[in-house]
Design an enzyme around this catalytic site. Structure first.
Site, PDB file in Angstrom:
ATOM      1  N   CYS A 127     -94.577 -42.815  44.641  1.00  0.00           N
ATOM      2  CA  CYS A 127     -93.515 -42.055  45.300  1.00  0.00           C
ATOM      3  C   CYS A 127     -93.365 -42.654  46.688  1.00  0.00           C
ATOM      4  CB  CYS A 127     -93.885 -40.575  45.388  1.00  0.00           C
ATOM      5  SG  CYS A 127     -92.817 -39.622  46.491  1.00  0.00           S
ATOM      6  N   LEU A 154    -128.533 -47.445  44.087  1.00  0.00           N
ATOM      7  CA  LEU A 154    -129.050 -48.536  43.267  1.00  0.00           C
ATOM      8  C   LEU A 154    -127.923 -49.187  42.484  1.00  0.00           C
ATOM      9  CD1 LEU A 154    -132.208 -46.798  41.746  1.00  0.00           C
ATOM     10  CD2 LEU A 154    -132.205 -48.552  43.518  1.00  0.00           C
ATOM     11  N   GLU A 188    -139.983 -45.812  36.571  1.00  0.00           N
ATOM     12  CA  GLU A 188    -139.989 -44.346  36.581  1.00  0.00           C
ATOM     13  C   GLU A 188    -138.677 -43.836  36.008  1.00  0.00           C
ATOM     14  OE1 GLU A 188    -138.954 -43.227  41.044  1.00  0.00           O
ATOM     15  OE2 GLU A 188    -140.036 -45.123  40.867  1.00  0.00           O
ATOM     16  N   LYS A 222    -135.114 -42.034  35.890  1.00  0.00           N
ATOM     17  CA  LYS A 222    -134.087 -41.802  36.907  1.00  0.00           C
ATOM     18  C   LYS A 222    -133.635 -40.347  36.805  1.00  0.00           C
ATOM     19  CE  LYS A 222    -129.750 -43.508  38.798  1.00  0.00           C
ATOM     20  NZ  LYS A 222    -129.141 -42.169  38.916  1.00  0.00           N
ATOM     21  N   ASP A 232    -119.568 -40.065  34.137  1.00  0.00           N
ATOM     22  CA  ASP A 232    -120.203 -41.172  34.858  1.00  0.00           C
ATOM     23  C   ASP A 232    -119.785 -42.501  34.266  1.00  0.00           C
ATOM     24  OD1 ASP A 232    -123.423 -39.726  35.725  1.00  0.00           O
ATOM     25  OD2 ASP A 232    -121.404 -39.419  36.437  1.00  0.00           O
ATOM     26  N   ALA A 233    -119.599 -42.491  32.965  1.00  0.00           N
ATOM     27  CA  ALA A 233    -119.276 -43.728  32.281  1.00  0.00           C
ATOM     28  C   ALA A 233    -118.008 -44.347  32.825  1.00  0.00           C
ATOM     29  CB  ALA A 233    -119.111 -43.470  30.802  1.00  0.00           C
ATOM     30  N   TYR A 275    -116.579 -43.737  35.780  1.00  0.00           N
ATOM     31  CA  TYR A 275    -116.794 -44.152  37.176  1.00  0.00           C
ATOM     32  C   TYR A 275    -117.558 -45.474  37.212  1.00  0.00           C
ATOM     33  CZ  TYR A 275    -118.030 -43.975  42.097  1.00  0.00           C
ATOM     34  OH  TYR A 275    -118.174 -44.278  43.429  1.00  0.00           O
ATOM     35  N   LYS A 285    -129.397 -47.809  33.036  1.00  0.00           N
ATOM     36  CA  LYS A 285    -128.788 -46.573  32.550  1.00  0.00           C
ATOM     37  C   LYS A 285    -128.874 -46.466  31.023  1.00  0.00           C
ATOM     38  CE  LYS A 285    -127.012 -44.619  36.309  1.00  0.00           C
ATOM     39  NZ  LYS A 285    -125.626 -44.194  36.288  1.00  0.00           N
TER      40      LYS A 285
END
Length: 668
Positions: A425, A81, A112, A114, A31-32, A34, A313
């Site tokens: 290519c 989000l 809350e 995640k 995830d990091a 991305y 995060k």
């Protein structure tokens, strides 16, 4: 490398990895990585808003519906989000909101954990669960009603009283840690492959075509918001809405809490992070929302996320592993992407075995060799990147990574345009890899939408040299198709029927299907609306092209280059000879007034004589802007049966209200 070129490459990478993550449930990156790529894209687009295109990953929510399920349309988009990774970014989020609100700053938040699961929508009508769907791409999801009915904590009938006649509850389906461990233990005892992490287990369980399998999986659910509300009212506090939902039998996360300042929010974040491993479920951060529903409505949304909520995060998690090899993959546009093949390592809840190395410059920057011990990071807890090399552990037999000079698939010379980081290519459809990706794009849902012609079928067709160009697809017979794996006579005939059906398309879809660089759905639609005919687009000059909405210098050059290529002209001619056609686009008669030009309108309730999407399209043709909620800016509310809270709000605000008969009269 120019800004435009950097954006182009970022979009390709993000779209590819979003597909791997959301559709195939088989991510190649942490995830990091991305998140880093998305942040880079967002940063560039923030500095250069003129380069933002409708098909950018920032404008959408990633994830397409699988072929095995019927599809549902979300009446209100299910957005993702935006992310924050530091206190400074959290403070900037608060400042952005208060700058927009001015008179009434945010003073109360609802926080809350995640959850790391799958977002779903539950629709209750008269208290009964009638439909459940995945988020999908935000507007179209998968109908998973039968599977959701097997999740014991989700009520099939709402408890208590006072619930709206139509209520959409949104939340997360997840697999608790204990259930995940037990599921994998059973799998290992049976000699089956275990799931890599609870998220994949939850997603795989929920997307079973056989709901009996889903029923055996230890799935759970927490509600986190509501969508459609008709025929009743909910509390004006986000937290109190949770309390309401709980009273009706819907589960909510026990860690949900109101925070009365950003200082309290930060303390909540630190507390949850500290107790993360002790929680019964996997999480990758906390979600912070404005508690006041009126302020939420005032703040509104950007293209892919609400302005009133953010995901803070947790820090990236890192592990050591070994780079065993590097494979060079070829994309649809010929871009060569080096992919690191890693010794599998468990990091941040996922077993990682692949990571992108982006391009030759990144490999040089890292100074990485095959055989090196590398540090893998999963920022935001889901997608991997190589962040550095532990040179002290470099073995004596390590090998430098040699970037190819020829295409690893077709052997053609590779080219790197000055200023670009990407090596390509240039063989086009002559290259088998590009041919596969181009054909997959051509038949995809948003292009010609050929049902039954999935990726694996396309790959077989190319591998067996049965097709070379898109036009060859329409020459296939059912008899020929039966030589493919898992393709019986009935399935083969279904594919042929789907291909024949796909011949009747639209000019925007056809343009999109051609795979012109940077020409997404929206740009294709804009080109069609501006020029009306394919012939006009083919001969358009650079100056004419940049007059089109969302078409800048780079896109205009890509369009010019595409239609200047003789091979592409031949492909288009062949497709039209095979019967591809579309209805004529008529130029707008400016002498004919648009009675709803500039008007903001809302559709609500049940329409009996019109389909909602048809009514929406017809209103837009009359110049109206159709929105999903009633506000002071709304000019007309078209109310069908059981219009509910939107009708009440319209009457309260003095908005003009019309019924279905008046709507039909207006459209006629």
């Amino acid at each position: 490398m120019s800004i435009e070129q950097t954006l182009d490459e970022l979009k390709q990478q993000l779209n590819y990895h979003a597909y791997r993550y959301y559709v195939e449930d088989s991510p190649e990156l942490p995830d990091a990585e991305y998140d880093r790529m998305m942040q880079e894209l967002l940063s560039i687009e923030s500095e250069h808003p003129e380069l933002v295109t409708v098909d950018s990953p920032s404008q959408r929510v990633g994830g397409e519906a699988l072929d095995g399920f019927t599809q549902i349309q979300h009446e209100i988009p299910m957005l993702s989000l935006d992310n924050a990774f530091s206190d400074e970014e959290l403070e900037a989020f608060e400042k952005r909101m208060n700058d927009r609100l001015i008179s009434k700053p945010v003073s109360l938040f609802c926080c809350e954990p995640k959850l790391d699961g799958l977002a779903v929508s539950l629709l209750y009508v008269n208290g009964k669960l009638v439909q459940a769907g995945t988020r999908g791409d935000g507007t179209t999801g998968e109908n998973i009603t039968e599977n959701v009915r097997t999740i014991r904590c989700i009520p099939l009938t709402l408890q208590g009283e006072g619930w709206p006649t139509r209520l959409e509850v949104r939340g997360e389906v997840f697999m608790p840690k204990a259930g995940f461990e037990a599921l994998n233990e059973r799998a290992l005892k049976r000699g089956e492959k275990p799931f890599a992490n609870p998220r994949n287990a939850a997603a795989g369980s929920l997307r079973q075509l056989d709901s009996k399998i889903t029923a055996t999986r230890p799935l759970s659910f927490y509600a986190y918001s509501v969508g459609v509300i008709e025929g009743g009212e909910l509390e004006t506090s986000h937290y109190q809405r949770f309390v309401q939902l709980k009273s009706w039998g819907l589960p909510m996360c026990e860690e949900t809490k109101q925070c009365y300042s950003l200082t309290e929010v930060k303390a909540y974040y630190k507390d949850i992070l500290k107790r993360r491993d002790a929680l019964k479920y996997e999480i990758d951060g906390v979600v912070i929302k404005v508690d006041d529903i009126a302020l939420q409505e005032q703040l509104g949304f950007v293209a892919r996320a609400p302005r009133w909520a953010i995901a803070y995060k947790f820090p990236a998690q890192e592990e050591l592993t070994v780079l065993n090899d590097v494979e060079f993959q070829v994309g649809r546009t010929g871009a060569i992407t080096p992919v690191a093949k890693l010794e599998p390592v468990f990091v941040g809840g996922v077993t990682v075995s692949n990571a992108t190395l982006h391009n030759a410059d990144e490999i040089a920057r890292l100074g990485v060799h095959i055989g090196d011990t590398v540090i893998i990071r999963r920022a935001g807890d889901v997608i991997p990147q190589i962040v550095s090399v532990v040179e002290a552990r470099r073995p004596t037999d390590s090998k430098a990574i040699v970037y190819p000079t020829h295409c690893p698939v077709c052997g053609s010379n590779l080219e790197r345009v000055e200023g670009e980081a990407v090596t390509r290519c240039g063989a086009g459809l002559v290259c088998q890899a590009q041919r596969k990706e181009a054909l997959k794009h051509f038949v995809s849902r948003k292009a010609l939408d050929v049902d039954g012609l999935g990726d694996k079928v396309v790959e077989q067709l190319v591998d067996k040299e049965m097709v070379e160009t898109p036009a060859d697809l329409f020459k296939l017979s059912a008899g020929v198709l039966t030589v493919l794996e898992r393709m019986g006579p009935k399935s083969a005939q279904n594919v042929v029927d789907a291909l024949n059906k796909a011949k009747a398309t639209t000019l925007p879809r056809f343009l999109y299907s051609l795979g012109i660089r940077e020409v997404g759905e929206a740009t294709a639609a804009n080109l069609a609306a501006h020029f009306y005919t394919l012939e006009a687009i083919q001969v358009a000059t650079f100056e004419q092209l940049i007059e089109v909405s969302d078409v800048g210098d780079i896109v205009a050059k890509h369009v010019l280059n595409f239609f200047a290529e003789p091979h592409n002209k031949t492909v288009i001619d062949d497709l039209q000879e095979m019967g591809i056609h579309w209805p004529e686009i008529k130029a707008l008669d400016e002498s004919v007034p648009q009675p709803l030009a500039g008007k903001v309108v809302v559709l609500t309730g049940t329409l009996h004589k019109l389909k909602r999407n048809e009514a929406k399209a017809a209103l837009q043709e009359l110049g109206a802007k159709v929105t999903g909620s009633v506000s002071k800016k709304t000019d007309i509310l078209f109310a069908g049966e059981a219009a509910g809270s939107k009708l009440a709000k319209a009457e309260e605000l003095g908005v003009e209200v019309m019924n279905e008969e008046q709507l039909i009269e207006l459209l006629n």
